[in-house]
Scaffold this motif. Structure first.
Motif, PDB file in Angstrom:
ATOM      1  N   PHE A  77       0.820  -1.210   0.000  1.00 11.43           N
ATOM      2  CA  PHE A  77       0.000   0.000   0.000  1.00 11.43           C
ATOM      3  C   PHE A  77       0.854   1.261   0.000  1.00 11.43           C
ATOM      4  O   PHE A  77       0.468   2.265  -0.606  1.00 11.43           O
ATOM      5  N   VAL A  78       2.011   1.219   0.645  1.00 10.37           N
ATOM      6  CA  VAL A  78       2.910   2.368   0.606  1.00 10.37           C
ATOM      7  C   VAL A  78       3.456   2.548  -0.809  1.00 10.37           C
ATOM      8  O   VAL A  78       3.539   3.671  -1.322  1.00 10.37           O
ATOM      9  N   MET A  79       3.830   1.449  -1.465  1.00  8.77           N
ATOM     10  CA  MET A  79       4.337   1.527  -2.836  1.00  8.77           C
ATOM     11  C   MET A  79       3.264   2.038  -3.796  1.00  8.77           C
ATOM     12  O   MET A  79       3.569   2.743  -4.755  1.00  8.77           O
ATOM     13  N   ALA A  80       2.023   1.693  -3.548  1.00 15.82           N
ATOM     14  CA  ALA A  80       0.936   2.128  -4.428  1.00 15.82           C
ATOM     15  C   ALA A  80       0.594   3.600  -4.231  1.00 15.82           C
ATOM     16  O   ALA A  80      -0.033   4.213  -5.105  1.00 15.82           O
ATOM     17  N   ALA A  81       1.010   4.173  -3.124  1.00 12.23           N
ATOM     18  CA  ALA A  81       0.656   5.562  -2.832  1.00 12.23           C
ATOM     19  C   ALA A  81       1.458   6.571  -3.644  1.00 12.23           C
ATOM     20  O   ALA A  81       1.042   7.715  -3.775  1.00 12.23           O
ATOM     21  N   PHE A  82       2.584   6.145  -4.178  1.00  9.01           N
ATOM     22  CA  PHE A  82       3.432   7.059  -4.936  1.00  9.01           C
ATOM     23  C   PHE A  82       3.197   6.904  -6.424  1.00  9.01           C
ATOM     24  O   PHE A  82       2.994   5.795  -6.917  1.00  9.01           O
ATOM     25  N   PRO A  83       3.254   7.995  -7.177  1.00  5.40           N
ATOM     26  CA  PRO A  83       3.019   7.916  -8.618  1.00  5.40           C
ATOM     27  C   PRO A  83       4.094   7.094  -9.331  1.00  5.40           C
ATOM     28  O   PRO A  83       5.223   6.982  -8.874  1.00  5.40           O
ATOM     29  N   SER A  84       3.690   6.542 -10.472  1.00  5.73           N
ATOM     30  CA  SER A  84       4.604   5.711 -11.247  1.00  5.73           C
ATOM     31  C   SER A  84       4.380   5.957 -12.731  1.00  5.73           C
ATOM     32  O   SER A  84       3.254   6.213 -13.167  1.00  5.73           O
ATOM     33  N   THR A  85       5.437   5.862 -13.508  1.00  9.03           N
ATOM     34  CA  THR A  85       5.318   6.073 -14.952  1.00  9.03           C
ATOM     35  C   THR A  85       4.929   4.806 -15.704  1.00  9.03           C
ATOM     36  O   THR A  85       4.495   4.879 -16.840  1.00  9.03           O
ATOM     37  N   ASP A  86       5.075   3.653 -15.068  1.00  7.67           N
ATOM     38  CA  ASP A  86       4.767   2.389 -15.751  1.00  7.67           C
ATOM     39  C   ASP A  86       3.531   1.700 -15.168  1.00  7.67           C
ATOM     40  O   ASP A  86       3.404   0.482 -15.243  1.00  7.67           O
ATOM     41  N   HIS A 146       2.747   1.102 -12.175  1.00  9.32           N
ATOM     42  CA  HIS A 146       3.098   0.286 -11.008  1.00  9.32           C
ATOM     43  C   HIS A 146       3.490  -1.150 -11.349  1.00  9.32           C
ATOM     44  O   HIS A 146       3.543  -1.997 -10.460  1.00  9.32           O
ATOM     45  N   TRP A 147       3.777  -1.464 -12.593  1.00 13.67           N
ATOM     46  CA  TRP A 147       4.125  -2.845 -12.941  1.00 13.67           C
ATOM     47  C   TRP A 147       5.456  -3.259 -12.348  1.00 13.67           C
ATOM     48  O   TRP A 147       5.614  -4.402 -11.905  1.00 13.67           O
ATOM     49  N   ARG A 148       6.452  -2.380 -12.350  1.00 10.77           N
ATOM     50  CA  ARG A 148       7.753  -2.722 -11.772  1.00 10.77           C
ATOM     51  C   ARG A 148       7.587  -3.043 -10.292  1.00 10.77           C
ATOM     52  O   ARG A 148       8.180  -3.999  -9.786  1.00 10.77           O
ATOM     53  N   ARG A 149       6.771  -2.282  -9.617  1.00 11.99           N
ATOM     54  CA  ARG A 149       6.526  -2.534  -8.191  1.00 11.99           C
ATOM     55  C   ARG A 149       5.759  -3.830  -7.981  1.00 11.99           C
ATOM     56  O   ARG A 149       5.992  -4.543  -7.005  1.00 11.99           O
ATOM     57  N   ALA A 150       4.857  -4.148  -8.900  1.00 10.67           N
ATOM     58  CA  ALA A 150       4.125  -5.417  -8.797  1.00 10.67           C
ATOM     59  C   ALA A 150       5.079  -6.594  -8.940  1.00 10.67           C
ATOM     60  O   ALA A 150       4.952  -7.591  -8.224  1.00 10.67           O
ATOM     61  N   TYR A 151       6.050  -6.480  -9.855  1.00 15.86           N
ATOM     62  CA  TYR A 151       7.028  -7.561 -10.011  1.00 15.86           C
ATOM     63  C   TYR A 151       7.864  -7.734  -8.750  1.00 15.86           C
ATOM     64  O   TYR A 151       8.173  -8.859  -8.339  1.00 15.86           O
ATOM     65  N   ILE A 152       8.233  -6.633  -8.117  1.00 12.96           N
ATOM     66  CA  ILE A 152       8.991  -6.702  -6.869  1.00 12.96           C
ATOM     67  C   ILE A 152       8.154  -7.358  -5.775  1.00 12.96           C
ATOM     68  O   ILE A 152       8.637  -8.219  -5.034  1.00 12.96           O
ATOM     69  N   LEU A 153       6.875  -6.965  -5.678  1.00 14.16           N
ATOM     70  CA  LEU A 153       6.004  -7.561  -4.662  1.00 14.16           C
ATOM     71  C   LEU A 153       5.790  -9.050  -4.900  1.00 14.16           C
ATOM     72  O   LEU A 153       5.724  -9.834  -3.951  1.00 14.16           O
ATOM     73  N   ILE A 154       5.688  -9.455  -6.154  1.00 18.51           N
ATOM     74  CA  ILE A 154       5.536 -10.875  -6.465  1.00 18.51           C
ATOM     75  C   ILE A 154       6.800 -11.639  -6.077  1.00 18.51           C
ATOM     76  O   ILE A 154       6.730 -12.720  -5.480  1.00 18.51           O
TER      77      ILE A 154
END
Length: 80
Positions: free
Chosen positions: A16-25, A27-35
């Motif tokens: 949820f903290v990662m989702a709170a910040f804007p992303s240019t992609d 949030h896919w890069r963050r999703a891969y990290i979370l996975i």
């Protein structure tokens, strides 16, 4: 509460903290990290707390990462 369940709860907070910040992609890069972090945690929770807790952790992870699961489902079915 076992340490594995505490770490899974921290994983949800991190998501949820990662989702709170804007992303240019989108949030896919963050999703891969979370996975990449979440899969070993899921095995650990299942091993330490049992299959019911592992199933619950899998459901929570699916709720957090719903769009990657949706696109995986579409890819497996062959729908573009």
């Amino acid at each position: 509460m076992t340490p594995a369940l505490i770490v899974i709860a921290l994983w949800v907070v991190l998501a949820f903290v990662m989702a709170a910040f804007p992303s240019t992609d989108n949030h896919w890069r963050r999703a891969y990290i979370l996975i990449a972090i979440g899969l070993p945690l899921l095995v650990w929770v299942t091993w330490q707390a049992g299959p019911w807790a592992g199933t619950l952790a899998l459901a929570v992870g699916g709720l957090v990462l719903r769009w990657p699961l949706f696109y995986l489902w579409r890819w497996l079915r062959g729908v573009r």
